[in-house]
Design a protein around this motif. Structure first.
Motif, PDB file in Angstrom:
ATOM      1  N   THR A 235      -8.651   4.109  -0.327  1.00  0.00           N
ATOM      2  CA  THR A 235      -7.844   2.893  -0.293  1.00  0.00           C
ATOM      3  C   THR A 235      -8.169   2.030  -1.508  1.00  0.00           C
ATOM      4  O   THR A 235      -9.143   2.267  -2.234  1.00  0.00           O
TER       5      THR A 235
ATOM      6  N   GLU B  49      -4.868   3.335  -5.331  1.00  0.00           N
ATOM      7  CA  GLU B  49      -4.795   4.019  -4.035  1.00  0.00           C
ATOM      8  C   GLU B  49      -3.739   5.114  -4.181  1.00  0.00           C
ATOM      9  O   GLU B  49      -2.541   4.823  -4.228  1.00  0.00           O
TER      10      GLU B  49
ATOM     11  N   SER C 141       0.844  -1.192   0.000  1.00  0.00           N
ATOM     12  CA  SER C 141       0.000   0.000   0.000  1.00  0.00           C
ATOM     13  C   SER C 141       0.880   1.243   0.000  1.00  0.00           C
ATOM     14  O   SER C 141       2.092   1.174   0.221  1.00  0.00           O
TER      15      SER C 141
END
Length: 792
Positions: A767, A735, A619
């Motif tokens: 996200t 994201e 991420s």
């Protein structure tokens, strides 16, 4: 299609020829549709309004002769929803009963005028019970008997109620109703005929109620007239599904129905001596060998079984006959014998030529090189690569098994592996050796992994490259995995599938004159594709762009692209140092996997260059922590960072077969709760979670709901286009974390991932899962796919 009412308000005015012709033309359309119905209820349900409009009448009622043959029964009464079936005796005590008894047409101006009724019969009455119950006022009636045209037996009565013009029905209406009564008589007789006699393999479509006998007759005549297969007419013109046709075939022949299976592994050993032309002529094909025997799929199993040809080809083998449709039979042959872009050679031809050479070749190392150079094996390897490219596969997996087990070949398409073919065990070593020769690897080294590259234009018709990895596996065999590197043009940024909210922020970030921008995600998530789309967006004649890639997959004019060559000492760090001396405006580095490369990237971004790269992280916030853990100075890194784009690829719903539905309130509440879990640590949710959810829902309704406030989601269905998986192609989930002042402050203070995530969400980041859920609302994918790639 509704009947067209002539312009005149009353049919009595239709005295001119054109009006008469128009009336009978519309009547002909109605009678044709009557013949296409399957029962009386269907006539009333689908044609009642059209018939009433044709005669300018208010209502229509059809009576049929009761089973006791002493009463008539109205099956449907338009507009009288609260009233049940009406049974009338065959007497003159009612208008319909009188017409049934007398077999004469009756045209009444006013049913409440007793003098008019008595002029037809002294005992004739109008039953006004329906009028009294409903408040409806009956006035004019035009009633005709429905009589068997041959035997003259009574079948029923048809009546029209109330001329909308307020006048008696015209002579033209009388003539038209008598004509329609004759049509109804023929239709009634067709419905009362004995059960359909099964004569052909498609007759169970009629017996099972899939279509009417009349429709099947129309389909048969159309097929004969056009000179095409009746299955094509049934599927295309009558929308009969292939499983329904297959069920009819199965009942007729008394064997199982075999559907086309796109994932079926090609049965090399069964078809190696069989030419496609022969199987097409004989109309059968072997598809698999199981404990039940060899599966033989045929268009006419009885004919194939009685010929005993299959028994001669597969002596002593147990045979399991199945039936399939013509279309699926052709699909199966295409699957087994599909040609390549190289020539018209088929799998059957190749295997036939290779037959007879499988005796003792297993693991005969000394013969590997000569076998690998064998013409048929060379063509087979080329065909595997060409087929993989044409089917849109990203990887080819060659998976040998020890002993006499076959070597399996699988293709990775849209992220999932699918079986392609199985190669006889005798060609196991030769197949791997051939691939090693193509990429200049050591064919004698079988104990260590090796990496190489195939420039396929040297061997076949395609200008593609394949990255090859060989890995020794259990049993003394070697696996080979090949990644297809098809050169192509960059995708425009607007077509990357980035949501408008993220697209605007992304364009702003990458348009800065200097700084550091990362795209992160696992292998095969589309990072390189996205980077090249970004470079295409900023690629102008005034800009000097250097790229270091391993390998160079996408090329575009205006970029100076360098291929990594570790054997020559040309790694990412060395190339970046060289770039800084080559007057760059923009630098793109394929991957930053070590401290030195990252440090050079940060230094370059701080000295006035725009630097792009990829990272193998999950991420955007985790990427920052990873880089800081590699020893980067948090202040320099914070100053340099423009943004980080995390990316995944999810399977896209097949646009040809995805099934729409409206989710209920409970499903949407669960959907909203799951979306809101991602926002749990933000200040807005800590203060008032319900108000935040309400704001999100209102935004969704505005963006994705219809004018009634309903959302439309889609389920995977499966069709021939997508191989019955329900999914075709992939789309990106994104994201995007922008390097805002608050994010830079978090970096300088070395905050935890959770804190950075909360800050980014408050700054407008969505996200990966949130982005995916919005694409579910857009109808592009479903939650199963989003959850599968957005794991924590």
């Amino acid at each position: 299609m509704s009947a067209v009412v002539p312009p005149a308000s009353d049919l009595a005015t239709m005295s001119d020829v054109s009006s008469r012709l128009a009336f009978f033309k519309n009547l002909q359309g109605v009678t044709t549709r009557i013949h296409a119905t399957t029962n009386i209820d269907e006539i009333m349900l689908e044609l009642s309004q059209d018939i009433s409009a044709l005669f300018n009448a208010d209502r229509l009622t059809i009576y049929v002769l009761g089973d006791d043959r002493s009463t008539i029964v109205s099956k449907v009464k338009t507009g009288l929803n609260s009233f049940k079936d009406l049974r009338l005796p065959l007497t003159e005590q009612s208008i319909a009963g009188f017409v049934a008894m007398s077999r004469k047409l009756l045209n009444i101006r006013d049913v409440y005028d007793e003098a008019e009724l008595h002029s037809h019969s002294p005992s004739l009455k109008f039953l006004d019970g329906v009028d009294r119950k409903t408040g409806y006022r009956t006035q004019q009636m035009l009633v005709a008997p429905i009589v068997d045209p041959d035997k003259k037996d009574l079948l029923g009565v048809v009546q029209l109620i109330n001329n909308k013009a307020g006048q008696p029905f015209s002579p033209l209406a009388e003539e038209g109703l008598l004509s329609m009564a004759h049509t109804l008589a023929v239709a009634f007789q067709q419905r009362s005929k004995p059960a359909h006699v099964v004569k052909s393999k498609y007759d169970y479509l009629v017996v099972d109620g899939v279509m009417s006998a009349q429709e099947f007759d129309l389909a048969s005549r159309a097929a004969r007239r056009k000179g095409i297969d009746i299955e094509d007419v049934l599927v295309r013109d009558f929308q009969v599904k292939l499983p329904a046709i297959g069920a009819s075939l199965a009942k007729f022949f008394g064997v199982a129905y075999e559907t086309f299976k796109s994932e079926r592994v090609k049965p090399f050993d069964l078809i190696k001596n069989l030419k496609r032309e022969y199987l097409e002529e004989q109309q059968w094909v072997p598809v698999e060998e199981t404990s039940e025997g060899i599966g033989i799929v045929a268009l006419d199993p009885e004919k194939v079984r009685s010929s005993r040809v299959v028994n001669n080809i597969f002596p002593k083998a147990k045979l399991n006959f199945r039936v399939t449709t013509t279309r699926e039979f052709v699909q199966t042959l295409d699957q087994f014998y599909g040609g390549t872009a190289m020539d018209d050679t088929t799998v059957g031809d190749l295997l036939s030529d290779m037959a007879g050479q499988e005796d003792d070749a297993l693991d005969a190392g000394g013969d590997d090189v000569s076998a690998a150079a064998d013409n048929e094996l060379v063509r087979l390897v080329n065909k595997i690569i060409v087929d993989a490219y044409q089917q849109g596969a990203s990887d080819i997996h060659i998976e040998p098994r020890p002993g006499k087990d076959k070597t399996q070949v699988r293709f990775r398409k849209d992220g999932s592996l699918h079986p392609y073919i199985e190669v006889p065990a005798s060609y196991r070593s030769a197949l791997v050796t051939r691939l090693k020769i193509m990429c200049d690897l050591d064919i004698s080294e079988r104990r260590k992994p090796q990496d190489g590259k195939i420039k396929f234009r040297k061997f076949g018709p395609l200008d593609i490259e394949l990255r090859v990895a060989t890995i020794p596996s259990a049993g003394g065999v070697e696996d080979v995995v090949m990644r297809i590197l098809a050169a192509g043009e960059p995708i425009p940024m607007d077509k990357l599938g980035v949501l408008p909210h993220n697209l605007e922020r992304l364009k702003n970030a990458v348009s800065k004159p200097y700084g550091l921008f990362f795209v992160c995600g696992p292998t095969g998530s589309g990072k390189t594709t996205t980077l090249h789309s970004i470079l295409s967006h900023i690629n102008t004649p005034e800009t000097k762009i250097w790229t270091a890639e391993d390998p160079v997959e996408i090329t575009q004019k205006g970029l100076r692209q360098v291929q990594i060559n570790k054997k020559a000492g040309l790694d990412f760090a060395a190339i970046m140092r060289a770039f800084l001396r080559a007057d760059p405006d923009v630098i793109m580095v394929g991957e930053m996997r070590d401290k030195e490369t990252v440090a050079i990237g940060i230094e370059a971004s701080l000295t006035g260059h725009l630097v792009f790269s990829t990272l193998h992280t999950n991420s955007a916030p985790e990427s920052i922590v990873r880089l800081l853990d590699m020893g980067m100075d948090p202040f320099n890194f914070a100053d340099a960072l423009l943004g980080i784009l995390a990316q995944r690829l999810a399977k896209r719903l097949c646009p040809s077969c995805k099934q729409p539905y409206h989710p209920d309130a409970a499903e949407m509440k669960h959907f909203l709760d799951e979306y809101s879990e991602e926002l749990g640590n933000t200040s807005e949710f800590k203060i008032d979670a319900e108000a935040a959810k309400d704001r999100i829902l209102k935004a969704w309704i505005k963006a994705y709901a219809d004018d009634k406030g309903r959302f439309t989601l889609y389920r995977a269905q499966g069709c021939a286009e997508c191989g019955n998986t329900g999914y075709r192609g992939r789309l990106g989930l994104h994201e995007l974390m922008i390097g805002t002042d608050r994010i830079k402050k978090n970096i300088q203070e070395r905050e935890r991932v959770a804190t950075m995530l909360a800050t980014a969400l408050e700054e407008g980041m969505r996200t990966l899962k949130m982005d995916g859920m919005e694409k579910v609302l857009s109808g592009l994918t479903d939650m199963k796919q989003v959850r599968s790639v957005c794991i924590k």
